[in-house]
Write a protein that holds these residues in place. Structure first.
Motif, PDB file in Angstrom:
ATOM      1  N   LYS A 168     -78.094 -58.387 -46.865  1.00  8.37           N
ATOM      2  CA  LYS A 168     -77.753 -56.981 -46.593  1.00  8.37           C
ATOM      3  C   LYS A 168     -79.005 -56.110 -46.553  1.00  8.37           C
ATOM      4  O   LYS A 168     -79.071 -55.126 -45.833  1.00  8.37           O
ATOM      5  N   SER A 228     -72.627 -54.290 -44.418  1.00 13.71           N
ATOM      6  CA  SER A 228     -73.736 -53.329 -44.464  1.00 13.71           C
ATOM      7  C   SER A 228     -73.198 -51.912 -44.334  1.00 13.71           C
ATOM      8  O   SER A 228     -72.142 -51.662 -43.759  1.00 13.71           O
ATOM      9  N   LYS A 229     -73.961 -51.003 -44.944  1.00 16.91           N
ATOM     10  CA  LYS A 229     -73.496 -49.634 -45.174  1.00 16.91           C
ATOM     11  C   LYS A 229     -73.026 -48.928 -43.898  1.00 16.91           C
ATOM     12  O   LYS A 229     -72.043 -48.177 -43.905  1.00 16.91           O
ATOM     13  N   ASN A 230     -73.732 -49.187 -42.792  1.00 20.20           N
ATOM     14  CA  ASN A 230     -73.409 -48.456 -41.563  1.00 20.20           C
ATOM     15  C   ASN A 230     -72.028 -48.804 -40.993  1.00 20.20           C
ATOM     16  O   ASN A 230     -71.527 -48.134 -40.114  1.00 20.20           O
ATOM     17  N   ILE A 262     -69.210 -49.233 -42.988  1.00 19.06           N
ATOM     18  CA  ILE A 262     -68.089 -49.049 -43.922  1.00 19.06           C
ATOM     19  C   ILE A 262     -67.047 -48.018 -43.503  1.00 19.06           C
ATOM     20  O   ILE A 262     -65.978 -47.952 -44.085  1.00 19.06           O
ATOM     21  N   THR A 270     -64.532 -52.532 -44.591  1.00 18.42           N
ATOM     22  CA  THR A 270     -65.200 -52.563 -45.900  1.00 18.42           C
ATOM     23  C   THR A 270     -64.988 -53.935 -46.524  1.00 18.42           C
ATOM     24  O   THR A 270     -64.047 -54.672 -46.159  1.00 18.42           O
ATOM     25  N   GLU A 273     -69.120 -51.946 -50.066  1.00 20.01           N
ATOM     26  CA  GLU A 273     -70.179 -52.816 -49.543  1.00 20.01           C
ATOM     27  C   GLU A 273     -70.177 -54.207 -50.134  1.00 20.01           C
ATOM     28  O   GLU A 273     -70.791 -55.112 -49.583  1.00 20.01           O
TER      29      GLU A 273
END
Ligand code: SER
Length: 884
Positions: free
Chosen positions: A794, A819-821, A823, A827, A848
């Motif tokens: 990640k 990965s954060k982008n 979510i 999720t 995440e």
């Protein structure tokens, strides 16, 4: 130059010393031997018995400076504190006393001389007014003819509501006790010219300060309706030091005198408040004085009696600190300034400074958890309240759940002009008390509600066996005439050698028997005034009125007795080690061990434990005779016996002496000599609650068995380590170091493995709409490593969804990373929920990262595959999520 408060205190003592008075120290804030008083509230308290003619007069003229507290009982100023200029919880009372020596004339003359003479306080005579009890013509004449005060400045005060002696000029210590008419001296601090008594009454609140009360003690109030003459006529006077300082320092409020100003400045420095007259500053300054002095007299915050008064005052101060916006823990920091300003009266504070600070800080830490929350609720409730009265339920809820004392809540309400429904609150509090005491009773007498009030004579102090008559038999809580073979029940006798569980000591075991029957006693407890023998009949039958022998198990009793005597030694050794602040707070004395709870604010170190063991084992080796004597409570107290339960003793008390090392009031059974204890060994030390510690110990054969067990453990460890016991420490240190080296090697190795695996995983990753989708099933891998891989991937790759599984035997664990982008679209938590639903496993997590596990491993490959199309559906438009 104005006199300082310290100088005024000294002048008062000097003046009366010159008049033949002996200077005595003030008494403690906690009245000795007086259950009618919560705290010392006047200088005369310590002389009560002299006034009553119950104690010899050693000095007939005495002068004192007495610390007083008026926060409960007949004299209670708590609510006024801060809001008026002259009320305090704590104050110093200057007092001169005459015991069967001078009376009205000299007492009045002395007071007048001190106040008005140039050499002393030099107050202009026309500033002073006096009051007398309406029927006290003698005092009136002294003021008028001897002192020559204009008669219009002598106010005569009668009884209220036509009730004899119910007057502001008839002073009473409490609901009972010494009392008598009084004359009071007032100071007119205004510039207003007051001409007569009518104007005096009209302006009393705005213009006058009562500075001195001279009481002519000649009566004893026995009850509400009965008052009798005392054998001697005495004088008791009281002048508030803070008030006379305000007069002599030319200020209108006690809070403007030197002592308070320095304290208030100190508090204001912790805040942004510039107005030194702010009520909250005054309240805190007042409260730090009472709290510090109460703690110096060995009271700690609690939910009962004096401890609760202390807690209430501390919490009220903390709430005002909160109101001033003080963010850090502050109250304890004021102790140093307090010591500085209290001059000659600060010795006790100096001695206990660290303890006072520690207790205040602990209480502040404890209350800070609920203060914010409770205040928020209180605020909401006040906003919600339809009427302008806060309900009893809310008051009780705040008290019960957030530890808000009623004065604190009512203080807040007062600021917002809201009334409180105190009566409903009190009813709810009483109800709770009733319910909890019912629960306690039930708990104690867990298998019955039996109360037998025929006294059962306890002969077990020196005998193991006695002849008794059966008085009552209970089976399943029912009174019966006889008990038959195999039945269990409770038998009550006229006398017994069995000890009924009490004072921490457990009951006995043994037998009740005669030629035809045998009842095995499994425990003995107190039921009312009698002792119940709980057990089972194994032979014959026993009837009411039968004669039987009662015989305890001697070994069992012996074990209990040595533990009980050891408990007394422990109590004394703790006081020797930690000081007189140690008090017993609970104990258990059983056949296997002893447990002792006590107040102590120090950290208990191994060196303390060893010192305590050393002291006790020395006393054991001294083989001291343990003696019990029946004494009058007075005599016992004179011998400095430890009284654990205030006000709970009858006039004759059993006092157990281990020479003068330990003297305690105690009804329990003890061994003959300390040597019988054999050995004392502490096996556990812990903290029960703030300021309360617990020690558990074993004695005699049980202590030896405990040490043997420890030895055996060491032997086993030596065997496992293949070394002798002296080398254990070395060997273990080496092993720990070796383990560390191995762990580091493993981590190295795993990192390499991981790096290889990560490369492989990235190489084999699928692409879905520009993101990488990695799913892989490992076998016999480490779950911890799955997490490391997911986190690392990640970090390295921005557009990624990873699902890693590890199968060991028939179980699997799973880690999912997103990965954060991504979510906002998918999720880790979504994915784990879907998978776990399909596979009937357990799992959970956040956006995440999520983890889970289960046993249904077979379906895993298909499910992981299916996630690919799910992700495809969820990710609609690349531009919404991709980061380049
Ligand atoms: N006992 C009286 C009072 O407390 C005088 O000392 O006011």
């Amino acid at each position: 130059m104005n006199k300082t408060t310290s100088e005024i205190r000294q002048d008062f003592l000097k003046f009366f010393q010159n008049k033949g008075h002996i200077i005595l120290p003030g008494s403690s804030l906690v009245p000795e031997d007086d259950s009618t008083l919560l705290f010392t509230n006047a200088g005369m308290n310590q002389f009560k018995e002299i006034f009553l003619g119950q104690k010899k007069i050693n000095h007939s003229r005495v002068v004192t400076v007495q610390n007083c507290l008026r926060t409960g009982g007949k004299h209670n100023d708590l609510e006024n504190v801060g809001y008026t200029s002259k009320h305090h919880t704590f104050f110093e009372m200057l007092g001169n006393f005459s015991f069967n020596d001078y009376f009205k004339e000299e007492a009045i003359q002395y007071a007048w001389e001190l106040l008005t003479s140039k050499k002393w306080f030099n107050i202009p005579e026309d500033k002073l007014w006096v009051s007398v009890y309406k029927n006290d013509y003698e005092s009136y004449k002294i003021w008028k003819n001897i002192i020559q005060i204009p008669p219009e400045r002598i106010i005569r005060i009668g009884d209220k509501n036509n009730c004899k002696y119910n007057s502001d000029n008839f002073w009473q210590m409490g609901d009972t006790g010494p009392c008598g008419p009084s004359t009071e001296i007032f100071y007119n601090y205004s510039d207003k010219l007051i001409k007569n008594s009518l104007e005096f009454f009209k302006n009393e609140g705005n213009c006058f300060l009562e500075i001195w009360n001279i009481v002519f003690i000649e009566f004893n109030r026995i009850s509400k309706t009965k008052i009798v003459h005392l054998p001697n006529k005495c004088i008791d006077t009281g002048m508030g030091l803070e008030r006379i300082s305000a007069v002599l320092q030319n200020v209108n409020s006690n809070y403007d005198i030197d002592i308070f100003q320095e304290l208030i400045k100190n508090i204001s420095m912790l805040t942004s408040i510039k107005d030194l007259n702010h009520v909250s500053l005054r309240i805190i300054a007042d409260h730090i004085r009472s709290c510090a002095y109460i703690i110096s007299d060995n009271i700690i915050p609690s939910n009962e009696n004096r401890g609760y008064v202390l807690r209430r005052i501390i919490r009220r101060a903390l709430r005002h600190g909160h109101k001033l916006g003080i963010k850090e823990k502050f109250f304890y920091k004021l102790v140093s300034t307090l010591i500085k300003v209290m001059g000659e009266n600060s010795d006790i504070l100096k001695k206990k400074k660290e303890k006072i600070k520690k207790i205040l800080k602990m209480e502040e830490i404890q209350f800070s958890y609920t203060l914010d929350k409770g205040l928020k609720i209180l605020d909401d409730e006040i906003k919600k309240a339809n009427s302008n009265t806060l309900s009893g339920e809310t008051l009780f809820y705040l008290y019960d759940t957030f530890g808000f004392p009623i004065d604190l809540t009512s203080d807040v309400c007062r600021e917002k002009n809201i009334k409180i429904d105190y009566i409903s609150y009190k009813l709810l509090k009483e109800k709770q008390k009733r319910e909890s005491s019912r629960k306690n009773k039930f708990y104690k007498n867990y298998n019955n509600s039996i109360i037998v009030n025929d006294k059962c004579l306890f002969e077990g102090y020196n005998k193991h066996k006695t002849k008794s008559v059966v008085r009552y038999i209970f089976i399943k809580n029912q009174l019966v005439k006889k008990i038959m073979k195999n039945e269990t029940g409770i038998i009550f006798l006229d006398k017994t050698t069995f000890y009924g569980e009490s004072g921490g000591q457990i009951g006995d075991i043994g037998e009740l028997y005669n030629k035809n029957s045998r009842f095995i006693v499994e425990n003995t407890k107190r039921y009312g005034k009698s002792i119940g023998h709980i057990g089972k009949l194994i032979i014959g039958e026993i009837k009411v009125h039968d004669c039987i022998s009662s015989q305890i198990n001697q070994n069992y009793r012996h074990s209990i007795q040595i533990n009980h005597s050891a408990t007394h030694l422990l109590h004394a050794a703790l006081r020797e080690t930690f000081g007189d602040d140690v008090f017993q707070k609970g104990s258990l004395v059983s056949d296997t061990h002893l447990r002792f709870d006590f107040s102590c604010f120090k950290t208990i170190k191994t060196s303390h434990i060893q010192k305590i063991e050393h002291i006790i084992n020395m006393k054991i080796r001294d083989n001291i005779l343990i003696k019990a004597q029946m004494l009058n409570l007075e005599e016992a107290k004179k011998k400095k016996a430890m009284c654990l339960f205030e006000n709970k003793y009858s006039s004759k008390v059993r006092t157990v002496f281990i020479k003068d090392f330990s003297i305690e009031l105690c009804g329990g059974t003890h061994t003959k000599r300390t040597g019988d204890i054999g050995l004392f060994k502490i096996f556990s030390q812990s903290s029960v609650s703030s300021g309360i510690k617990r020690i558990e110990a074993k004695t005699g054969q049980k202590a030896i068995a405990y040490l043997h067990e420890k030895d055996n453990n060491i032997q086993d460890i030596s065997f496992l380590l293949n070394c002798n016991s002296a080398c254990i420490k070395d060997k273990i240190t080496k092993l720990i170091n070796k383990t560390k080296q191995l762990e580091n090697k493993i981590i190295d190795f795993q990192n390499k493995e991981n790096a290889k695996n990560i490369k492989k995983l990235v190489k084999n990753a699928n692409e879905i709409k520009g993101i990488k989708f990695i799913s892989h099933i490992f076998h016999n891998y480490e779950h911890k490593l799955l997490r490391t891989i997911v986190n690392q991937l990640k970090k390295e790759l921005k557009n990624i969804v990873i699902i890693l599984v590890n199968i060991i035997d028939n179980h699997f664990t799973i880690v999912i990373g997103v990965s954060k982008n991504l979510i906002n679209h998918i999720t880790a938590k979504n994915i784990i929920n879907i998978i776990m639903k399909k596979i009937k496993g357990n799992g959970g997590g956040k956006e995440e990262i999520a983890e889970g596990g289960g046993i249904n491993t077979k379906k895993l490959p298909i499910i992981l595959n299916s996630m690919q199309s799910w992700i495809n559906v969820k990710l609609k438009n690349k531009d919404d999520f991709l980061i380049y």
